[in-house]
Design a protein around this motif. Structure first.
Motif, PDB file in Angstrom:
ATOM      1  N   LEU A  31      59.039  43.949  23.068  1.00 31.05           N
ATOM      2  CA  LEU A  31      58.403  43.974  24.389  1.00 31.05           C
ATOM      3  C   LEU A  31      57.437  45.152  24.510  1.00 31.05           C
ATOM      4  O   LEU A  31      57.632  46.202  23.890  1.00 31.05           O
ATOM      5  CB  LEU A  31      59.460  44.081  25.485  1.00 31.05           C
ATOM      6  CG  LEU A  31      60.436  42.896  25.641  1.00 31.05           C
ATOM      7  CD1 LEU A  31      61.436  43.208  26.746  1.00 31.05           C
ATOM      8  CD2 LEU A  31      59.673  41.613  25.946  1.00 31.05           C
ATOM      9  N   PRO A  32      56.404  45.034  25.342  1.00 33.69           N
ATOM     10  CA  PRO A  32      55.495  46.158  25.601  1.00 33.69           C
ATOM     11  C   PRO A  32      56.254  47.326  26.230  1.00 33.69           C
ATOM     12  O   PRO A  32      57.263  47.133  26.931  1.00 33.69           O
ATOM     13  CB  PRO A  32      54.476  45.570  26.584  1.00 33.69           C
ATOM     14  CG  PRO A  32      54.582  44.089  26.418  1.00 33.69           C
ATOM     15  CD  PRO A  32      55.991  43.802  26.058  1.00 33.69           C
ATOM     16  N   GLN A  33      55.775  48.544  26.006  1.00 33.24           N
ATOM     17  CA  GLN A  33      56.435  49.739  26.511  1.00 33.24           C
ATOM     18  C   GLN A  33      56.570  49.718  28.034  1.00 33.24           C
ATOM     19  O   GLN A  33      57.604  50.136  28.579  1.00 33.24           O
ATOM     20  CB  GLN A  33      55.657  50.983  26.069  1.00 33.24           C
ATOM     21  CG  GLN A  33      55.874  51.375  24.615  1.00 33.24           C
ATOM     22  CD  GLN A  33      57.316  51.752  24.336  1.00 33.24           C
ATOM     23  OE1 GLN A  33      57.950  52.476  25.097  1.00 33.24           O
ATOM     24  NE2 GLN A  33      57.858  51.239  23.238  1.00 33.24           N
ATOM     25  N   ASP A  34      55.537  49.233  28.717  1.00 33.66           N
ATOM     26  CA  ASP A  34      55.611  49.194  30.183  1.00 33.66           C
ATOM     27  C   ASP A  34      56.744  48.306  30.663  1.00 33.66           C
ATOM     28  O   ASP A  34      57.468  48.641  31.627  1.00 33.66           O
ATOM     29  CB  ASP A  34      54.289  48.691  30.772  1.00 33.66           C
ATOM     30  CG  ASP A  34      53.168  49.717  30.640  1.00 33.66           C
ATOM     31  OD1 ASP A  34      53.495  50.891  30.349  1.00 33.66           O
ATOM     32  OD2 ASP A  34      51.994  49.341  30.814  1.00 33.66           O
ATOM     33  N   ARG A  35      56.938  47.161  29.992  1.00 33.54           N
ATOM     34  CA  ARG A  35      58.015  46.239  30.370  1.00 33.54           C
ATOM     35  C   ARG A  35      59.378  46.864  30.079  1.00 33.54           C
ATOM     36  O   ARG A  35      60.318  46.721  30.884  1.00 33.54           O
ATOM     37  CB  ARG A  35      57.865  44.924  29.598  1.00 33.54           C
ATOM     38  CG  ARG A  35      58.942  43.898  29.894  1.00 33.54           C
ATOM     39  CD  ARG A  35      59.005  43.559  31.360  1.00 33.54           C
ATOM     40  NE  ARG A  35      60.026  42.541  31.631  1.00 33.54           N
ATOM     41  CZ  ARG A  35      60.622  42.411  32.798  1.00 33.54           C
ATOM     42  NH1 ARG A  35      60.337  43.230  33.806  1.00 33.54           N
ATOM     43  NH2 ARG A  35      61.514  41.465  32.976  1.00 33.54           N
TER      44      ARG A  35
ATOM     45  N   ALA B 236      64.404  51.112  34.199  1.00 34.48           N
ATOM     46  CA  ALA B 236      64.491  51.551  35.597  1.00 34.48           C
ATOM     47  C   ALA B 236      65.411  50.644  36.404  1.00 34.48           C
ATOM     48  O   ALA B 236      66.117  51.096  37.314  1.00 34.48           O
ATOM     49  CB  ALA B 236      63.100  51.583  36.215  1.00 34.48           C
ATOM     50  N   LYS B 237      65.408  49.362  36.076  1.00 38.17           N
ATOM     51  CA  LYS B 237      66.202  48.389  36.830  1.00 38.17           C
ATOM     52  C   LYS B 237      67.668  48.369  36.391  1.00 38.17           C
ATOM     53  O   LYS B 237      68.584  48.374  37.233  1.00 38.17           O
ATOM     54  CB  LYS B 237      65.598  46.994  36.645  1.00 38.17           C
ATOM     55  CG  LYS B 237      66.371  45.892  37.351  1.00 38.17           C
ATOM     56  CD  LYS B 237      65.730  44.536  37.095  1.00 38.17           C
ATOM     57  CE  LYS B 237      66.534  43.423  37.773  1.00 38.17           C
ATOM     58  NZ  LYS B 237      65.931  42.088  37.507  1.00 38.17           N
ATOM     59  N   SER B 238      67.902  48.361  35.056  1.00 41.17           N
ATOM     60  CA  SER B 238      69.265  48.133  34.553  1.00 41.17           C
ATOM     61  C   SER B 238      69.882  49.340  33.858  1.00 41.17           C
ATOM     62  O   SER B 238      71.077  49.328  33.554  1.00 41.17           O
ATOM     63  CB  SER B 238      69.253  46.948  33.577  1.00 41.17           C
ATOM     64  OG  SER B 238      68.714  45.796  34.181  1.00 41.17           O
ATOM     65  N   GLY B 239      69.085  50.352  33.561  1.00 40.61           N
ATOM     66  CA  GLY B 239      69.597  51.505  32.838  1.00 40.61           C
ATOM     67  C   GLY B 239      69.387  51.355  31.344  1.00 40.61           C
ATOM     68  O   GLY B 239      69.373  50.243  30.805  1.00 40.61           O
TER      69      GLY B 239
END
Length: 292
Positions: A155-159, A165-168
């Motif tokens: 996956l891309p770094q931004d994703r 941020a969402k799941s840890g």
């Protein structure tokens, strides 16, 4: 990681191996302190395979010279009564060694020796013992690393940052273990899977083969024959082999000749090193493999 491994290993007389970068000592046979000198202070953990005197004869002197508060930590098979006796005696004889930690270990126990290093205790069959009784061990050293799970790796770094941020971070990660070194202690060759996928395997090879040795091996504590070890190595995945614990009945020429012969017979391509009887070998892996 390249390891500086030093050792002495002669059947019946003394065995020890020191892995400098890890601060690890496997067994503590006679002469270990005199051979390591000030480097012995780097040892934080000692893992003793069993209570035969050739594997612990140097322990009192090693501990007398290097004991300090909380170190060294001495790990030993839980049901070997020799070690509590040595601990009691040493503290009476040399009161300043009271800081040493003595820890009995059992089969499959895992000991964290550093942030990313674990030593796992492996039962072997050198000393005959009932199930649940622990007299003789081998040890496996694992390096652990935290990596992204495969499904997230592309996956891309931004994703990836969004998912963290969402799941840890822990939800996206897994711990990968690599068996960087295995020490057999004294043992017969039995279950190949014990040693498979070791980057470095230090294995005993007491006998070169023959009828007399087969008879000896049937009666006392069990050991390995060189041909059995080389055959096993040909069928498992390891990167480097260190052989030791040869009987002093053999000449250096006999040992080297037999290793070369068997490596050729079993098409062994990995580097093979050996610790010859009566010799301290320093920085074993910096030398030339015997089979190349």
């Amino acid at each position: 990681m390249k390891f500086n491994i030093s050792g002495y290993s002669t059947a019946l007389f003394a065995t020890w191996y020191f892995v400098e970068e890890l601060g690890l000592l496997f067994d503590s046979g006679d002469g270990v302190a005199a051979s390591l000198l000030q480097k012995a202070r780097k040892v934080e953990h000692v893992f003793i395979s069993h209570a035969d005197r050739d594997h612990l004869g140097g322990l009192l002197q090693f501990n007398q010279l290097n004991a300090r508060e909380g170190y060294p930590i001495l790990h030993y098979p839980a049901h070997c009564g020799s070690f509590p006796a040595i601990e009691e005696f040493s503290k009476k004889f040399d009161p300043h060694v009271k800081g040493t930690i003595w820890k009995p270990v059992i089969e499959d126990q895992e000991i964290q020796i550093a942030d990313h290093l674990i030593v796992k205790v492996i039962r072997n069959e050198h000393v005959k013992a009932d199930k649940g009784i622990y007299k003789s061990f081998s040890y496996k050293v694992y390096q652990t690393k935290t990596k992204l799970k495969p499904e997230y790796a592309s996956l891309p770094q931004d994703r990836i940052k969004q998912l963290i941020a969402k799941s840890g971070r822990e939800a996206l990660s897994e711990i990968v273990r690599t068996n960087i070194l295995t020490y057999s202690g004294d043992t017969p060759v039995d279950d190949y899977s014990k040693w498979d996928n070791s980057k470095i395997l230090i294995h005993e090879a007491t006998f070169l083969g023959g009828i007399d040795e087969e008879r000896i091996n049937k009666h006392g504590n069990k050991h390995s024959n060189l041909d059995e070890v080389i055959k096993m190595v040909s069928e498992i995945n390891i990167e480097t082999l260190i052989l030791g614990h040869f009987s002093s009945r053999y000449s250096n020429e006999q040992i080297d000749g037999q290793i070369k012969k068997l490596c050729k017979e079993y098409l062994i391509k990995i580097p093979v090193y050996r610790v010859l009887p009566g010799q301290v070998h320093k920085d074993i892996l910096s030398g030339s493999p015997i089979n190349q």
